[in-house]
Design a protein around this motif. Structure first.
Motif, PDB file in Angstrom:
ATOM      1  N   ILE A  96      -5.799   0.187   0.841  1.00 23.11           N
ATOM      2  CA  ILE A  96      -4.489  -0.142   0.269  1.00 23.11           C
ATOM      3  C   ILE A  96      -3.375  -0.036   1.301  1.00 23.11           C
ATOM      4  CG2 ILE A  96      -2.822   0.449  -1.527  1.00 23.11           C
ATOM      5  CD1 ILE A  96      -5.127   1.363  -3.270  1.00 23.11           C
ATOM      6  N   LEU A  97      -3.267   1.120   1.948  1.00 26.93           N
ATOM      7  CA  LEU A  97      -2.127   1.296   2.856  1.00 26.93           C
ATOM      8  C   LEU A  97      -2.239   0.384   4.080  1.00 26.93           C
ATOM      9  CD1 LEU A  97      -1.683   5.156   2.583  1.00 26.93           C
ATOM     10  CD2 LEU A  97      -0.132   3.397   1.713  1.00 26.93           C
ATOM     11  N   MET A 121       1.427   6.491  -0.416  1.00 24.68           N
ATOM     12  CA  MET A 121       0.965   5.767  -1.597  1.00 24.68           C
ATOM     13  C   MET A 121       2.041   5.759  -2.686  1.00 24.68           C
ATOM     14  SD  MET A 121      -1.980   4.238  -1.526  1.00 24.68           S
ATOM     15  CE  MET A 121      -2.118   4.050  -3.306  1.00 24.68           C
ATOM     16  N   ALA A 122       2.663   6.903  -2.910  1.00 21.93           N
ATOM     17  CA  ALA A 122       3.700   6.983  -3.940  1.00 21.93           C
ATOM     18  C   ALA A 122       4.831   6.007  -3.609  1.00 21.93           C
ATOM     19  CB  ALA A 122       4.219   8.417  -4.057  1.00 21.93           C
ATOM     20  N   ASN A 123       5.197   5.975  -2.353  1.00 21.24           N
ATOM     21  CA  ASN A 123       6.239   5.023  -1.949  1.00 21.24           C
ATOM     22  C   ASN A 123       5.811   3.588  -2.196  1.00 21.24           C
ATOM     23  OD1 ASN A 123       8.028   6.972  -1.137  1.00 21.24           O
ATOM     24  ND2 ASN A 123       7.281   7.005   0.990  1.00 21.24           N
ATOM     25  N   LEU A 124       4.591   3.288  -1.847  1.00 22.45           N
ATOM     26  CA  LEU A 124       4.104   1.919  -1.992  1.00 22.45           C
ATOM     27  C   LEU A 124       4.013   1.523  -3.468  1.00 22.45           C
ATOM     28  CD1 LEU A 124       2.997  -0.550  -0.442  1.00 22.45           C
ATOM     29  CD2 LEU A 124       0.720   0.424  -0.722  1.00 22.45           C
ATOM     30  N   LYS A 165       7.170   0.549  -5.101  1.00 19.27           N
ATOM     31  CA  LYS A 165       7.751  -0.754  -4.737  1.00 19.27           C
ATOM     32  C   LYS A 165       7.342  -1.833  -5.745  1.00 19.27           C
ATOM     33  CE  LYS A 165       8.256   0.096   0.203  1.00 19.27           C
ATOM     34  NZ  LYS A 165       7.432   0.230   1.415  1.00 19.27           N
ATOM     35  N   ASN A 166       6.504  -1.426  -6.717  1.00 20.01           N
ATOM     36  CA  ASN A 166       6.126  -2.345  -7.794  1.00 20.01           C
ATOM     37  C   ASN A 166       5.553  -3.664  -7.317  1.00 20.01           C
ATOM     38  OD1 ASN A 166       6.752  -0.742 -10.043  1.00 20.01           O
ATOM     39  ND2 ASN A 166       8.935  -1.033  -9.573  1.00 20.01           N
ATOM     40  N   ASN A 167       4.646  -3.570  -6.363  1.00 16.06           N
ATOM     41  CA  ASN A 167       3.945  -4.756  -5.898  1.00 16.06           C
ATOM     42  C   ASN A 167       2.709  -4.935  -6.774  1.00 16.06           C
ATOM     43  OD1 ASN A 167       2.217  -6.509  -4.676  1.00 16.06           O
ATOM     44  ND2 ASN A 167       2.456  -5.652  -2.612  1.00 16.06           N
ATOM     45  N   PRO A 168       2.759  -5.850  -7.737  1.00 16.69           N
ATOM     46  CA  PRO A 168       1.684  -5.911  -8.734  1.00 16.69           C
ATOM     47  C   PRO A 168       0.317  -6.203  -8.117  1.00 16.69           C
ATOM     48  CG  PRO A 168       3.129  -7.830  -8.914  1.00 16.69           C
ATOM     49  CD  PRO A 168       3.766  -6.910  -7.909  1.00 16.69           C
ATOM     50  N   THR A 169       0.286  -6.809  -6.944  1.00 13.90           N
ATOM     51  CA  THR A 169      -1.029  -7.150  -6.368  1.00 13.90           C
ATOM     52  C   THR A 169      -1.837  -5.916  -5.984  1.00 13.90           C
ATOM     53  OG1 THR A 169      -0.188  -7.299  -4.111  1.00 13.90           O
ATOM     54  CG2 THR A 169      -0.134  -9.314  -5.419  1.00 13.90           C
ATOM     55  N   GLU A 212      -4.077  -3.084  -9.205  1.00 11.45           N
ATOM     56  CA  GLU A 212      -5.496  -3.080  -9.558  1.00 11.45           C
ATOM     57  C   GLU A 212      -6.304  -2.228  -8.575  1.00 11.45           C
ATOM     58  OE1 GLU A 212      -8.725  -6.540 -10.315  1.00 11.45           O
ATOM     59  OE2 GLU A 212      -6.603  -7.098 -10.620  1.00 11.45           O
ATOM     60  N   LEU A 213      -5.945  -2.335  -7.288  1.00 12.38           N
ATOM     61  CA  LEU A 213      -6.646  -1.540  -6.282  1.00 12.38           C
ATOM     62  C   LEU A 213      -6.341  -0.052  -6.437  1.00 12.38           C
ATOM     63  CD1 LEU A 213      -6.394  -3.685  -3.032  1.00 12.38           C
ATOM     64  CD2 LEU A 213      -8.494  -2.787  -4.086  1.00 12.38           C
ATOM     65  N   VAL A 214      -5.079   0.264  -6.804  1.00  8.65           N
ATOM     66  CA  VAL A 214      -4.722   1.665  -7.018  1.00  8.65           C
ATOM     67  C   VAL A 214      -5.573   2.245  -8.148  1.00  8.65           C
ATOM     68  CG1 VAL A 214      -2.905   3.265  -7.732  1.00  8.65           C
ATOM     69  CG2 VAL A 214      -2.364   1.379  -6.156  1.00  8.65           C
ATOM     70  N   ILE A 215      -5.726   1.481  -9.202  1.00 11.47           N
ATOM     71  CA  ILE A 215      -6.522   1.964 -10.336  1.00 11.47           C
ATOM     72  C   ILE A 215      -7.998   2.092  -9.962  1.00 11.47           C
ATOM     73  CG2 ILE A 215      -7.314   1.340 -12.662  1.00 11.47           C
ATOM     74  CD1 ILE A 215      -4.408   0.180 -13.045  1.00 11.47           C
TER      75      ILE A 215
END
Lengths: 381, 381, 381, 381
Positions: C52-53, C109-112, C115-119, C122-125
């Motif tokens: 992710i990052l 991660m919290a910062n990212l 930023k409400n990047n919807p893409t 799904e990966l975060v979940i």
């Protein structure tokens, strides 16, 4: 006896040893350490072909182009070796073809020997000694393989050896002794370079340890007391749950052993056999004694009876001073095994006649038992 | 054909398969998974002796008291088994003795069958099917063992199979289908209990994957890309450094394979053989397809040509609903293998005539390759 | 609860599980199959960093250039992996450094996420679910490692589960049922593709098998009768001399088991745990019943109590119709394990809250016992 | 220095060696042959507790009833041992608890020593020498374990040893020499029984073989020519694909080695280290020379510089004439290892000050390399 007669004598003896085998027996290989009879018959033939005929007889045609590949053994200098643990899988060439190979090479060898080319005589004698070593292995390997068959096959009558009389202690005084081969007949390179060794006062027993002696060790719990054992030997007994010499089994409460003449009750007066160095050393330790060194053995050997069991010594198999490795494949014969092997002296019931001598150095890893190996005790004075 | 004629036909076929063997070949066992021809000949005979003659013929005298011990296989219910990996060490009884054992049992069986005791007919037919299974194993085991011989022995002509035409896609519609044996002839217990299975839309190819197809996978780096492989399959390729199907080897730059008729150049049009489940599945994955399930195969099988390769399916070998294990030794036949095995459907060039059928469920661990195993592709629609 | 809150909740739970560990405990790895707590803490962090990052946050600086190498697990698509059985040897980075690594990645991660990047949601979940899986492994791996310590360390109180009432039979009628995940929350790819399955009449028990039940099996000689076992399971019991579930030991004549709260007497009313598929299947066979298939389980699950033991099914872990592997490293998640694994359904006392669901497919090789695995019986009607 | 001061000096040195370790490092065990630092700290303490305090101090209370079980090592005479390869799994007791155990035992020991009971002095000195042996093992074991960490941890500065000058040949004349310890300070039982040995003319080099020398062997293909190797050594190089001494690795084309002070470029003038007997012997063979025997080494040692590398000799580790094993657990110290080990003479950069002497006999199986082992050449004259 001429060299060609001696050659034929050795060669025929290999076949004589197989006289009671059925075709199926010739392929048996029950572990990586043992080889099938057919392989022994072929490999000893290959030795003459490859080391004598090919380099010395310009008219010689090799019997089969792949036999060099199939019957080579441990010589790293010559081509790839077939995997040692797969010798039993070589159903082809057949037993009949291997016997034909022997006859073919024997004929070529006899012709070559009779040309009286003195440069090859030494190699012929080495080849004969090599074949005699394999004759003993053929017997001990075959015993190991046939032992896996619940039908207890009977193929050879090697009668047991019973020491003639009570054991006595033979005392030897300390001093500098000469060790190693000093004659002018054949000997192996590992016996050469006669040299001085200082030996301290010791005594050695005149007779071998018997099955009765070893049973007493077993009944006294010898296999269950770590104090008698090397650490490595103790681990060996635990891992394999060893409780008796190789080939021993309890039948209806009595100890029996498998012999090449079938399953027999233990002969208590016979010399114990098929023990490894760990067992020999633990037995000696239990008796409050020790194994002799190979030098002690050599110095004292003319005062006792020997020749029926390979006798474990407490000497590691190492080079004599000045030992050097001969160049080429022949040089691989002995030197490269000089690590983690213990010396055995003497000869056994399976040794071909005339093959051993007082300076002969046999050697095996301390764990092995499948040769006819026995125990003679010694003690420092 | 009467039952006794059918019985004799099956029994003679086992010996016919060995017609080009030399005595030495009968003992070959190159790994724990394969058995020597002599063992197959004896074990199938033992089955008739132990399960039919001993319980049903009061006059029958067993041929040898230890044969029950020597030729038992996997039946835990009956006595101790000889170690499976040591079958090649049983040089005795000889090949001749095993053939005499066969003749002796055949005679007693023929007499018993002709007494028309209907209660044993079912067991006789089970024994014949058992022997046919071993006929196929005799062929594939022998191939595996002889392959270890650098002389590439030639003992049998099983001609290669070339699919007749280009592969086409056969589409099957979703729905509930009936699976399992519904006839009244012989079948194994694992085919019984016909039951419904829901199958989704799919397509299956009419022809098997060829050596040419598989070479393309190899040349595209299929063995080097983990994305096509199961984790376990990938580890298998790495550990054994697998780069081609079993029996394939490069000779002077060209792919050859060992056949029972010697070493041959690859026939590119022939159906690929001797691949395991991992390879079959990786190939399908590389093609963007998959293997069929055993149910898809059974439903579609009458629309395509089959019978020359055992076809890997993507179905684990599990019980059909209502399957129960029969009591006693016969019950060990199939149920106890229902874990970590994948189902193969069809038959192969080594399968005895009349032995297979559309509901037949063969099964092996996914790693094995020594049967004549091939690939048929499928895809979901 | 916002995504960032949920993210922090999952992340903190991993540390909470370690609250009673001493620094030395974090490195324990008692076999290749289990990983040290420190590795679980680092690997789950690495997942967020690497997937992710690194691809989504151009300002992100990796914490340490070698962490990608050290904390990668089974993803063949990404670089070399450190040998799986040597994770316990990584004394550096220290526990403190790994915790700092977690804090560093959590902040980024919290910062990212904010930023409400919807893409990336799904990966975060997926990453959170991945971490929850490792939370359960952290518990079961730790139990396995600490069990090797004769001091029986006490680090966690996971209370035993006792089924609430007597087991009853729940009957289900045959028919076509819909299987697979149909919701719109997170699920794994192996649950997708809802599809029809035909199920025959069966009954399933409402309660899990208890320690008392299993003791009866043991006392009836269940571990000594091959008729109840798969051939492979029988060999497993013989090789390892298995006589009871994992963690059970006799102490002064009574059965105890090691729990993460120390050594305790067996609670006879509790659901049996730490049995493998072979044992579960043998127990069912001894009862004259069988294990349910995963489809039967899914169809009936809303009529019984579940969630304290992973329940062995008699279904092999295979793809649902239409299953395809996602491209890239994420695609390695599930599909490549679809061979020689059996499906377990349910959840266990070690499963993180909210991690399981009725369509969840857990899977392990049939030999493993170190998860909290139990038994539910079924029978065909 | 009083005995109690000497005791405290040895005890403190063990802790001093660990001064740069982090808690996680204390549990590292990268193979069965090596033990974690924590185990060394505890086991040496256990030795004083079990062999001195328990039998001699009636007021002494053992620190923890299970420590005897946990920290026993190879003494078969005393209770069950924890599996040697699982010492790294003992996260409890913690490092802090082990240090408290040391302080507790030290206090009791200091009190006991100061009571001036002469019967225990000899055991105290044996315990101190035992601890010094473990100090060297702690260093070499730790190096081996940390080497597995890709981060190349730096924990100790043991500076490399560079021989001071060019090597010269020291010639010794043949004759009878006295071998073995003859002083009245401490020595091990395996050095006792001074006795005569006959030594033939030989020469020995004054300096150790350097990394530069060994690189020449490597570049000349020494690892690829079986003629230089023992058969067993050759098999070892092939199986493990050995191409350089332990800890050497190529980095950007240059040879580096891992030291306890991190990864460094090879110092070509430094004495080669971390070679086993096979490598030492192959190097000597390539030079046309040989390794000295332990007797040659002892006779010549006062004419050369030694003490930075354990020097492989061509002597097997065997008993001196008259050697006997002391009764009880102390007797297990040395005798039981007298098989399949080669003698190393000298001392190394990791040997504790004052621990070695000219008659000291160190020994290891010929395959091991993880001690600071080097090479000195000899030749027969």
């Amino acid at each position: 006896m001429s060299l060609v007669e001696a050659f034929r004598g050795v060669r025929n003896h290999s076949l004589y040893l197989c006289k009671n085998l059925i075709t199926e027996d010739y392929s048996l290989q029950a572990s990586e350490e043992v080889s099938p009879p057919k392989w022994h018959l072929a490999h000893t033939t290959w030795f003459f072909e490859q080391f004598i005929l090919v380099p010395n007889d310009p008219d010689y045609v090799v019997k089969h182009p792949q036999f060099n590949f199939l019957f080579n053994s441990y010589y790293n200098s010559l081509g790839t070796r077939t995997a040692r643990n797969q010798r039993g899988l070589m159903s082809r060439p057949s037993v009949a073809e291997v016997k034909a190979y022997r006859a073919y090479v024997d004929e070529a060898m006899a012709n070559l020997i009779q040309k009286n080319n003195p440069t090859i005589d030494e190699l012929v004698i080495l080849g004969m000694n090599h074949e005699q070593q394999h004759q003993e292995l053929l017997i001990s390997d075959l015993k190991y393989s046939l032992w896996h068959n619940p039908l207890n096959p009977e193929v050879m009558d090697i009668s047991e050896y019973t020491p003639e009389s009570e054991s006595k202690w033979i005392s030897i005084e300390s001093g500098v002794y000469e060790i190693g081969y000093q004659g002018d007949s054949f000997c192996y390179d590992n016996e050469l370079n006669p040299h001085k060794v200082y030996i301290s006062d010791f005594a050695i027993s005149s007779a071998l340890v018997t099955n009765q002696d070893f049973l007493e060790f077993m009944e006294a719990g010898g296999y269950d007391d770590p104090n008698y054992w090397h650490d490595e030997g103790w681990a060996w007994t635990k891992e394999l749950e060893v409780k008796a010499p190789l080939y021993w089994e309890k039948k209806d409460g009595d100890w029996c052993y498998y012999t090449l003449d079938g399953l027999k009750p233990i002969d208590k007066k016979a010399a114990v056999s098929h023990v490894n160095f760990y067992e020999a050393s633990a037995f000696a330790s239990w008796k409050g004694m020790r194994l002799p060194t190979e030098f002690e053995w050599e110095v004292a050997q003319d005062q006792f009876d020997w020749g029926k069991r390979w006798e474990w010594t407490n000497s590691a198999y190492l080079a004599y001073p000045g030992f050097t490795v001969a160049p080429g494949a022949i040089g691989e014969y002995n030197g490269k095994f000089m690590i983690n092997q213990m010396v055995l002296r003497g000869a056994s019931v399976a040794t071909s006649e005339g093959h051993s001598r007082p300076t002969y150095r046999n050697f095996f890893h301390p764990k092995y038992r499948w040769q006819f190996m026995g125990i003679r005790l010694a003690k420092s004075l």
